[in-house]
Motif scaffolding. Structure first.
Motif, PDB file in Angstrom:
ATOM      1  N   THR A  12       0.856  -1.197   0.000  1.00  0.00           N
ATOM      2  CA  THR A  12       0.000   0.000   0.000  1.00  0.00           C
ATOM      3  C   THR A  12       0.891   1.246   0.000  1.00  0.00           C
ATOM      4  OG1 THR A  12      -0.109   0.464   2.393  1.00  0.00           O
ATOM      5  CG2 THR A  12      -1.675  -1.169   1.554  1.00  0.00           C
ATOM      6  N   THR A  13       0.238   2.409  -0.115  1.00  0.00           N
ATOM      7  CA  THR A  13       0.926   3.677   0.153  1.00  0.00           C
ATOM      8  C   THR A  13       0.922   3.878   1.672  1.00  0.00           C
ATOM      9  OG1 THR A  13      -1.159   4.885   0.072  1.00  0.00           O
ATOM     10  CG2 THR A  13       0.120   4.789  -1.978  1.00  0.00           C
ATOM     11  N   PRO A  14       1.701   4.845   2.177  1.00  0.00           N
ATOM     12  CA  PRO A  14       1.628   5.139   3.612  1.00  0.00           C
ATOM     13  C   PRO A  14       0.206   5.552   4.020  1.00  0.00           C
ATOM     14  CG  PRO A  14       3.536   6.216   2.624  1.00  0.00           C
ATOM     15  CD  PRO A  14       2.753   5.629   1.487  1.00  0.00           C
ATOM     16  N   ALA A  74      -4.761  -2.931 -15.420  1.00  0.00           N
ATOM     17  CA  ALA A  74      -5.117  -3.624 -16.662  1.00  0.00           C
ATOM     18  C   ALA A  74      -4.063  -3.443 -17.750  1.00  0.00           C
ATOM     19  CB  ALA A  74      -6.477  -3.110 -17.154  1.00  0.00           C
ATOM     20  N   THR A  75      -2.884  -2.949 -17.387  1.00  0.00           N
ATOM     21  CA  THR A  75      -1.861  -2.700 -18.410  1.00  0.00           C
ATOM     22  C   THR A  75      -0.543  -3.438 -18.105  1.00  0.00           C
ATOM     23  OG1 THR A  75      -0.555  -0.827 -17.545  1.00  0.00           O
ATOM     24  CG2 THR A  75      -2.729  -0.308 -18.459  1.00  0.00           C
ATOM     25  N   PRO A  76       0.244  -3.693 -19.159  1.00  0.00           N
ATOM     26  CA  PRO A  76       1.587  -4.259 -18.957  1.00  0.00           C
ATOM     27  C   PRO A  76       2.639  -3.143 -18.977  1.00  0.00           C
ATOM     28  CG  PRO A  76       0.966  -4.489 -21.251  1.00  0.00           C
ATOM     29  CD  PRO A  76      -0.096  -3.628 -20.600  1.00  0.00           C
ATOM     30  N   PRO A 104      -7.577  -2.461  -7.140  1.00  0.00           N
ATOM     31  CA  PRO A 104      -7.513  -1.015  -7.363  1.00  0.00           C
ATOM     32  C   PRO A 104      -8.472  -0.235  -6.465  1.00  0.00           C
ATOM     33  CG  PRO A 104      -8.008  -2.221  -9.391  1.00  0.00           C
ATOM     34  CD  PRO A 104      -8.173  -3.176  -8.280  1.00  0.00           C
ATOM     35  N   THR A 105      -8.010   0.956  -6.074  1.00  0.00           N
ATOM     36  CA  THR A 105      -8.861   1.838  -5.264  1.00  0.00           C
ATOM     37  C   THR A 105      -9.061   3.193  -5.943  1.00  0.00           C
ATOM     38  OG1 THR A 105      -6.996   2.726  -3.993  1.00  0.00           O
ATOM     39  CG2 THR A 105      -8.020   0.725  -3.139  1.00  0.00           C
ATOM     40  N   THR A 106      -8.561   3.338  -7.186  1.00  0.00           N
ATOM     41  CA  THR A 106      -8.828   4.547  -7.993  1.00  0.00           C
ATOM     42  C   THR A 106      -9.287   4.071  -9.380  1.00  0.00           C
ATOM     43  OG1 THR A 106      -6.638   4.751  -9.033  1.00  0.00           O
ATOM     44  CG2 THR A 106      -6.899   5.756  -6.849  1.00  0.00           C
ATOM     45  N   PHE A 107      -9.464   5.027 -10.289  1.00  0.00           N
ATOM     46  CA  PHE A 107      -9.890   4.693 -11.655  1.00  0.00           C
ATOM     47  C   PHE A 107      -8.727   4.769 -12.649  1.00  0.00           C
ATOM     48  CE2 PHE A 107     -13.982   6.888 -10.098  1.00  0.00           C
ATOM     49  CZ  PHE A 107     -14.538   5.692  -9.663  1.00  0.00           C
ATOM     50  N   GLY A 141      -3.991   2.693  -5.595  1.00  0.00           N
ATOM     51  CA  GLY A 141      -4.092   3.262  -6.936  1.00  0.00           C
ATOM     52  C   GLY A 141      -2.888   2.911  -7.789  1.00  0.00           C
ATOM     53  N   GLY A 142      -2.662   3.719  -8.836  1.00  0.00           N
ATOM     54  CA  GLY A 142      -1.588   3.439  -9.787  1.00  0.00           C
ATOM     55  C   GLY A 142      -0.213   3.385  -9.144  1.00  0.00           C
ATOM     56  N   SER A 143      -0.008   4.139  -8.068  1.00  0.00           N
ATOM     57  CA  SER A 143       1.314   4.147  -7.432  1.00  0.00           C
ATOM     58  C   SER A 143       1.619   2.792  -6.785  1.00  0.00           C
ATOM     59  CB  SER A 143       1.376   5.254  -6.378  1.00  0.00           C
ATOM     60  OG  SER A 143       1.225   6.509  -7.004  1.00  0.00           O
ATOM     61  N   THR A 144       0.644   2.240  -6.079  1.00  0.00           N
ATOM     62  CA  THR A 144       0.847   0.955  -5.403  1.00  0.00           C
ATOM     63  C   THR A 144       0.944  -0.183  -6.418  1.00  0.00           C
ATOM     64  OG1 THR A 144      -0.445   1.852  -3.578  1.00  0.00           O
ATOM     65  CG2 THR A 144      -0.085  -0.525  -3.582  1.00  0.00           C
TER      66      THR A 144
HETATM   67  P1  NAD Z   1      -2.150   7.171  -6.500  1.00  0.00           P
HETATM   68  O1  NAD Z   1      -2.062   5.704  -6.498  1.00  0.00           O
HETATM   69  O2  NAD Z   1      -0.856   7.932  -6.581  1.00  0.00           O
HETATM   70  O3  NAD Z   1      -2.960   7.640  -5.221  1.00  0.00           O
HETATM   71  C1  NAD Z   1      -3.023   9.019  -4.887  1.00  0.00           C
HETATM   72  C2  NAD Z   1      -3.300   9.150  -3.378  1.00  0.00           C
HETATM   73  O4  NAD Z   1      -4.643   8.779  -3.119  1.00  0.00           O
HETATM   74  C3  NAD Z   1      -2.432   8.228  -2.529  1.00  0.00           C
HETATM   75  O5  NAD Z   1      -2.126   8.880  -1.344  1.00  0.00           O
HETATM   76  C4  NAD Z   1      -3.341   7.045  -2.258  1.00  0.00           C
HETATM   77  O6  NAD Z   1      -3.005   6.349  -1.087  1.00  0.00           O
HETATM   78  C5  NAD Z   1      -4.684   7.739  -2.156  1.00  0.00           C
HETATM   79  N1  NAD Z   1      -5.823   6.882  -2.482  1.00  0.00           N
HETATM   80  C6  NAD Z   1      -5.922   6.017  -3.506  1.00  0.00           C
HETATM   81  N2  NAD Z   1      -7.125   5.437  -3.498  1.00  0.00           N
HETATM   82  C7  NAD Z   1      -7.808   5.948  -2.446  1.00  0.00           C
HETATM   83  C8  NAD Z   1      -9.111   5.733  -1.928  1.00  0.00           C
HETATM   84  N3  NAD Z   1      -9.977   4.895  -2.516  1.00  0.00           N
HETATM   85  N4  NAD Z   1      -9.466   6.405  -0.830  1.00  0.00           N
HETATM   86  C9  NAD Z   1      -8.627   7.306  -0.248  1.00  0.00           C
HETATM   87  N5  NAD Z   1      -7.379   7.551  -0.710  1.00  0.00           N
HETATM   88  C10 NAD Z   1      -6.973   6.875  -1.800  1.00  0.00           C
HETATM   89  O7  NAD Z   1      -3.111   7.729  -7.665  1.00  0.00           O
HETATM   90  P2  NAD Z   1      -3.476   7.146  -9.109  1.00  0.00           P
HETATM   91  O8  NAD Z   1      -4.016   8.304  -9.856  1.00  0.00           O
HETATM   92  O9  NAD Z   1      -4.289   5.914  -9.012  1.00  0.00           O
HETATM   93  O10 NAD Z   1      -2.083   6.703  -9.725  1.00  0.00           O
HETATM   94  C11 NAD Z   1      -1.176   7.634 -10.267  1.00  0.00           C
HETATM   95  C12 NAD Z   1       0.093   6.936 -10.672  1.00  0.00           C
HETATM   96  O11 NAD Z   1      -0.190   5.788 -11.436  1.00  0.00           O
HETATM   97  C13 NAD Z   1       1.005   7.821 -11.525  1.00  0.00           C
HETATM   98  O12 NAD Z   1       2.350   7.575 -11.159  1.00  0.00           O
HETATM   99  C14 NAD Z   1       0.735   7.326 -12.930  1.00  0.00           C
HETATM  100  O13 NAD Z   1       1.830   7.565 -13.797  1.00  0.00           O
HETATM  101  C15 NAD Z   1       0.512   5.854 -12.677  1.00  0.00           C
HETATM  102  N6  NAD Z   1      -0.301   5.182 -13.711  1.00  0.00           N
HETATM  103  C16 NAD Z   1       0.268   4.154 -14.386  1.00  0.00           C
HETATM  104  C17 NAD Z   1      -0.449   3.482 -15.354  1.00  0.00           C
HETATM  105  C18 NAD Z   1       0.186   2.321 -16.079  1.00  0.00           C
HETATM  106  O14 NAD Z   1      -0.459   1.709 -16.901  1.00  0.00           O
HETATM  107  N7  NAD Z   1       1.425   2.013 -15.810  1.00  0.00           N
HETATM  108  C19 NAD Z   1      -1.770   3.854 -15.633  1.00  0.00           C
HETATM  109  C20 NAD Z   1      -2.337   4.908 -14.927  1.00  0.00           C
HETATM  110  C21 NAD Z   1      -1.589   5.573 -13.946  1.00  0.00           C
END
Ligand code: NAD
Length: 358
Positions: free
Chosen positions: A44-46, A129-131, A121-124, A99-102
């Motif tokens: 997870t993230t912190p 779904a990607t490699p 996943p917890t974001t959109f 989300g994407g970071s984790t």
């Molecule tokens: P994130 O994962 O960076 O999350 C942003 C913040 O929101 C974090 O602090 C996280 O802990 C928090 N968070 C996430 N979900 C939450 C929830 N449901 N409730 C409360 N807090 C939540 O954000 P993101 O937009 O999902 O990911 C961005 C990163 O993912 C970027 O580095 C981007 O380049 C990468 N990304 C990669 C791909 C790929 O295919 N490789 C695709 C899309 C994004």
């Protein structure tokens, strides 16, 4: 208008097991066992450490540890620390909840260890779904694509996305929409990716206004999550174009926030492409009920309260010349060429929030 039907194409399916629905997080343990795992390391993230702790408690003896140090842009130093945790615990599966970071961290670990991944996943954002993996080292970001990076299992549980703060939900939803819109005019698109892109766009533009006006509307959150899966799948199968190029150029060159930059630029990027491929974007305009897809996307972003002006992110008129240079050097493939003449007025419109027009 020309027909959008493609007479020649290559389709490469992407294998992944998708478990979708409210309460599916409860199946995480069964999914670990189904892939032969006995020792899961939860990532997870912190900020989401408590979510990881709850998952570890639920997994019981199947969980051998938790690493809650995931951060944006997958720094190699963080991956190394997480790798040490894998060695220490003898983990045989990585489970990313976030989300994407984790999910990026899980991919970076899979690349180094060959371990299978479960993404929750917890974001959109759609990374599950990607490699694709973007990693940073010494301030430089490099992106790679490799089939080993793709999570084997995705668990979509609506309970996990509905905790997103409203601004994150909207920017993340628009980010997903951008993947699908660019997929519609990708050079390597095919009828399957176009089908997924249009359905992903339909789901997103239907669901985002509903979840904004009523954050308790579970049906809307679930539909947006379904849209995010489709949009992410499109991102994982075809190349991106002008919009992603502009976002990378401006995001990297001026340190602008990733999600807000996406939200502002999408209508303007689409307005550039639309005259060249009207038949590919007409279904989007139709879904939006607007004259052009670009105007529809801009009206949607405005109605959702998304930022509309690069000025508000700190870019200024005097930055435009360098912004245009960054946008036009080493351009991505685009259905309409990207040049200084067109990019200057386009970026000026994005700067001030003027209507998206070709
Ligand atoms: P994130 O994962 O960076 O999350 C942003 C913040 O929101 C974090 O602090 C996280 O802990 C928090 N968070 C996430 N979900 C939450 C929830 N449901 N409730 C409360 N807090 C939540 O954000 P993101 O937009 O999902 O990911 C961005 C990163 O993912 C970027 O580095 C981007 O380049 C990468 N990304 C990669 C791909 C790929 O295919 N490789 C695709 C899309 C994004």
């Amino acid at each position: 208008m020309a027909s959008a039907f493609q007479t020649v194409f290559t389709y490469q399916g992407s294998p992944a097991r998708v478990v979708f629905g409210a309460g599916t997080l409860a199946q995480a343990g069964a999914e670990v066992e189904r892939m032969g795992g006995k020792r899961a390391l939860v990532l997870t993230t912190p900020e989401q450490a408590a979510t990881g702790q709850a998952l570890c408690a639920q997994l019981g003896t199947l969980a051998v540890g938790q690493f809650s140090g995931a951060v944006m842009h997958t720094p190699v130093s963080v991956t190394q620390t997480a790798f040490n945790e894998i060695t220490r615990t003898g983990a045989d599966v990585v489970v990313a909840i976030g989300g994407g970071s984790t999910i990026g961290l899980a991919k970076a670990l899979a690349l180094r260890t060959g371990l299978p991944q479960i993404a929750i996943p917890t974001t959109f954002a759609g990374s599950e779904a990607t490699p694709i993996l973007g990693q940073t080292q010494d301030g430089e970001k490099t992106t790679m694509t490799d089939p080993r990076l793709r999570p084997a299992v995705i668990v979509y549980d609506v309970a996990l996305v509905k905790t997103m703060p409203p601004a994150l939900a909207i920017s993340s939803g628009l980010n997903a929409l951008a993947h699908a819109v660019e997929g519609l005019y990708a050079q390597d698109r095919n009828p399957m990716t176009s089908l997924m892109a249009l359905e992903g766009i339909r789901a997103m533009i239907s669901a985002l206004p509903r979840l904004k006006s009523d954050s308790a509307d579970l049906q809307a959150w679930a539909e947006a999550q379904y849209g995010a899966w489709l949009c992410g799948t499109v991102l994982g199968q075809v190349g991106m174009s002008i919009h992603h190029k502009l976002c990378h150029a401006l995001g990297g060159g001026f340190d602008l926030p990733h999600a807000d930059t996406h939200a502002i630029l999408l209508p303007h990027a689409v307005s550039h492409v639309e005259p060249a491929v009207p038949e590919l974007l007409a279904p989007v305009a139709e879904l939006m009920g607007t004259r052009t897809a670009a105007l529809g996307l801009q009206a949607l972003a405005k109605s959702l309260g998304a930022p509309m002006r690069l000025l508000d992110l700190g870019l200024t008129e005097t930055d435009l010349d360098r912004a245009v240079s960054l946008a036009t050097e080493r351009p991505y493939w685009s259905p309409r060429p990207i040049d200084r003449q067109t990019m200057m007025p386009l970026l000026r419109r994005a700067l001030t929030g003027a209507p998206a027009q070709s």
